[in-house]
Scaffold this active site. Structure first.
Site, PDB file in Angstrom:
ATOM      1  N   VAL A   1       9.318  19.780 -11.524  1.00 48.57           N
ATOM      2  CA  VAL A   1       9.397  19.852 -12.990  1.00 48.57           C
ATOM      3  C   VAL A   1      10.603  19.082 -13.536  1.00 48.57           C
ATOM      4  CG1 VAL A   1       8.184  22.050 -13.129  1.00 48.57           C
ATOM      5  CG2 VAL A   1      10.669  22.030 -12.836  1.00 48.57           C
TER       6      VAL A   1
ATOM      7  N   GLU B   1       0.850  -1.199   0.000  1.00 50.74           N
ATOM      8  CA  GLU B   1       0.000   0.000   0.000  1.00 50.74           C
ATOM      9  C   GLU B   1       0.881   1.244   0.000  1.00 50.74           C
ATOM     10  OE1 GLU B   1      -3.177   2.418   2.834  1.00 50.74           O
ATOM     11  OE2 GLU B   1      -2.001   0.744   3.646  1.00 50.74           O
TER      12      GLU B   1
ATOM     13  N   CYS C   1       2.885   9.957  -1.029  1.00 52.54           N
ATOM     14  CA  CYS C   1       3.767  10.174  -2.184  1.00 52.54           C
ATOM     15  C   CYS C   1       3.778  11.664  -2.477  1.00 52.54           C
ATOM     16  CB  CYS C   1       3.278   9.383  -3.393  1.00 52.54           C
ATOM     17  SG  CYS C   1       4.231   9.687  -4.900  1.00 52.54           S
ATOM     18  N   ALA C   2       4.940  12.292  -2.399  1.00 50.61           N
ATOM     19  CA  ALA C   2       5.012  13.741  -2.639  1.00 50.61           C
ATOM     20  C   ALA C   2       6.435  14.151  -2.998  1.00 50.61           C
ATOM     21  CB  ALA C   2       4.537  14.518  -1.417  1.00 50.61           C
TER      22      ALA C   2
ATOM     23  N   TYR D   1      -6.309  15.383  -7.295  1.00 50.46           N
ATOM     24  CA  TYR D   1      -5.121  16.000  -7.877  1.00 50.46           C
ATOM     25  C   TYR D   1      -4.050  14.957  -8.220  1.00 50.46           C
ATOM     26  CZ  TYR D   1      -7.262  20.221  -5.992  1.00 50.46           C
ATOM     27  OH  TYR D   1      -8.145  21.239  -5.709  1.00 50.46           O
ATOM     28  N   ALA D   2      -4.097  13.786  -7.575  1.00 52.78           N
ATOM     29  CA  ALA D   2      -3.050  12.777  -7.771  1.00 52.78           C
ATOM     30  C   ALA D   2      -3.427  11.709  -8.783  1.00 52.78           C
ATOM     31  CB  ALA D   2      -2.710  12.124  -6.433  1.00 52.78           C
ATOM     32  N   ILE D   3      -4.701  11.641  -9.177  1.00 49.53           N
ATOM     33  CA  ILE D   3      -5.149  10.586 -10.095  1.00 49.53           C
ATOM     34  C   ILE D   3      -4.361  10.629 -11.408  1.00 49.53           C
ATOM     35  CG2 ILE D   3      -7.079   9.844 -11.550  1.00 49.53           C
ATOM     36  CD1 ILE D   3      -8.946  10.511  -9.218  1.00 49.53           C
TER      37      ILE D   3
ATOM     38  N   GLY E   1       9.217  12.547  -9.659  1.00 47.48           N
ATOM     39  CA  GLY E   1       8.096  11.683  -9.300  1.00 47.48           C
ATOM     40  C   GLY E   1       8.074  10.394 -10.104  1.00 47.48           C
TER      41      GLY E   1
END
Length: 464
Positions: A212, A200, A204-205, A243-245, A216
């Site tokens: 840029v 799981e 994540c950040a 926002y993360a999808i 990620g």
């Protein structure tokens, strides 16, 4: 006698006035000579002043010409300097771009692809990816603290204490992006369930100033390769906010959950308003080399296509349209028939791909799927878990089925779309008691849908 005396006096007075009004010739002559002499002197002075002024103007003109020449020379030098600076900048830009390009040879052909800045920085030793957990070592605790601070800043809706508790929890593992010597710029915290073969992703950040540079995507590739190499885990599950999808979709995650609910239900944390997503990893893929692998696959496919087709052949333009505006028979165009073209294909290509209401329906459905109350309606009811459901509900419907119908252009009108949406809510209320969570979620989601459609004037009458 008195009168005579007065007249005499008057005459004398008149005479004196006449005499005083007559100009003295001698005096006048002297004054004229003085005036003439002074006038000559003034003219000479004016001429001298004009000559001096003309000389000054000539000097100024000569000086101005010299200044203009100097300015032109200076501008020329500046222009040459600017051109040299521009050339240097372009050269540096080219060198910088070439630094990101990686090439390799396959079957005698050179292939190139562009690397992310994060890959280059790792190659140059500027950053590293470190796996850490709470083992009480000073350095690992420093990295975990840096991760905690980034998560708390980038995920403001999450309770700060909750983030700290999970990051430092010994059952969780983190992979951090560390800029040397020891500056954390981002990371992922996850919890592996080795016996169930999934992990799981909890947080994540990436730091807002570093988003840029491809950190990620490169971080996720590192994580996939690490997990596959060190554990039996082959799946990732995570709850993503709106926002993360997009990010997770790019990393191979999907809203379609293929893992059986019994594998993960009760093990992962359920977040209200989040969308559950799954990533199934491929065992024979090294994700850090995925760009090269995809390019090789593309090259192999093109090679096979060239062996059985002439689609790679570039033909010259048609001469027919050079002097003529009459239609041309498509079958006479070189290569078109060989490519498998038929008139029916042309008719299909001219048809509109989507209906006029597609964009609106897609937007409304996406909003419904991402709503906090949508989780009971995301997928069709499992017949094994609820055996009598399909005996009670004769016309079942769910949001995933609506998405499939929308993609297949099954909804010809907005009325059909609204009918299916209402069917989802009506079925839920027909099967469940009004005190249940399912019943309440159906009401909430229907209310949300009505509000969304009312925002669109041309369709607002459908929900009134």
């Amino acid at each position: 006698m008195d009168s005579d005396t007065e007249s005499v006096k008057r005459r004398k007075s008149s005479g004196s006035e006449s005499e005083s009004s007559v100009r003295d010739p001698k005096r006048t002559k002297i004054e004229d000579e003085d005036f003439q002499e002074n006038g000559i002197d003034d003219e000479d002075e004016e001429e001298e002043e004009e000559e001096a002024k003309d000389e000054g103007d000539e000097d100024d003109e000569e000086k101005g010409e010299d200044d203009e020449e100097d300015d032109e020379e200076k501008e020329g030098e500046d222009g040459e300097g600017e051109e040299e600076d521009e050339e240097e900048d372009e050269e540096k830009k080219r060198e910088e771009e070439e630094k990101y390009v990686t090439s390799f040879n396959f079957d005698g052909v050179e292939y190139k692809y562009k690397e992310r800045p994060a890959v280059i920085e790792e190659r140059e030793g500027k950053i590293e990816f470190r796996v850490v957990n709470n083992d009480n070592s000073k350095e690992n605790l420093m990295i975990l603290t840096g991760l905690k601070n980034i998560f708390q800043k980038q995920l403001p809706k999450m309770p700060r204490e909750y983030i700290a508790r999970l990051v430092y929890d010994r059952s969780h593992v983190s992979m951090a992006v560390v800029r040397k010597p020891l500056t954390v710029v981002g990371g992922i915290t996850f919890r592996p369930f080795d016996t169930r073969k999934f992990a799981e992703i909890v947080f994540c950040a990436i730091s807002s100033t570093e988003q840029v540079r491809g950190y990620g995507a490169h971080l996720m590739n590192h994580l996939k390769d690490y997990v596959k190499a060190t554990s039996p885990v082959m799946y990732f599950l995570t709850y993503a906010d709106n926002y993360a999808i997009g990010y997770f979709k790019k990393q191979g995650f999907s809203k379609e959950i293929s893992l059986d609910r019994s594998v993960w239900m009760g093990y992962i944390k359920d977040y209200e308003g989040g969308t559950l997503m799954q990533c199934s990893m491929l065992p024979r893929i090294r994700y850090l080399d995925v760009n090269k692998i995809l390019l090789l696959q593309k090259a192999l496919i093109h090679k096979k296509i060239r062996a059985i087709s002439k689609s790679h052949v570039v033909r010259k333009g048609l001469d027919h349209f050079r002097d003529s505006t009459t239609p041309v028979d498509p079958m006479t165009i070189p290569g078109l028939k060989e490519a498998g073209w038929t008139p029916e294909m042309d008719e299909l290509a001219r048809r509109p791909k989507r209906g006029p209401h597609f964009a609106v329906m897609q937007h409304v459905l996406s909003e419904l799927q991402n709503h906090a109350s949508a989780w009971p309606f995301a997928q069709a009811v499992n017949r094994d878990e609820v055996p009598d459901y399909y005996e009670v509900i004769k016309e079942p419907m769910d949001l995933s089925t609506m998405e499939q119908r929308l993609e297949a252009d099954s909804y010809k009108t907005m009325e059909e779309f609204v009918y299916d949406a209402r069917l989802v809510f009506n079925n839920c209320r027909a099967y469940n008691n009004e005190t249940t969570t399912y019943y309440k979620n159906a009401n909430k989601l229907e209310k949300f849908m009505v509000a969304k459609i009312k925002e669109i004037p041309e369709y607002s009458h459908l929900v009134e």
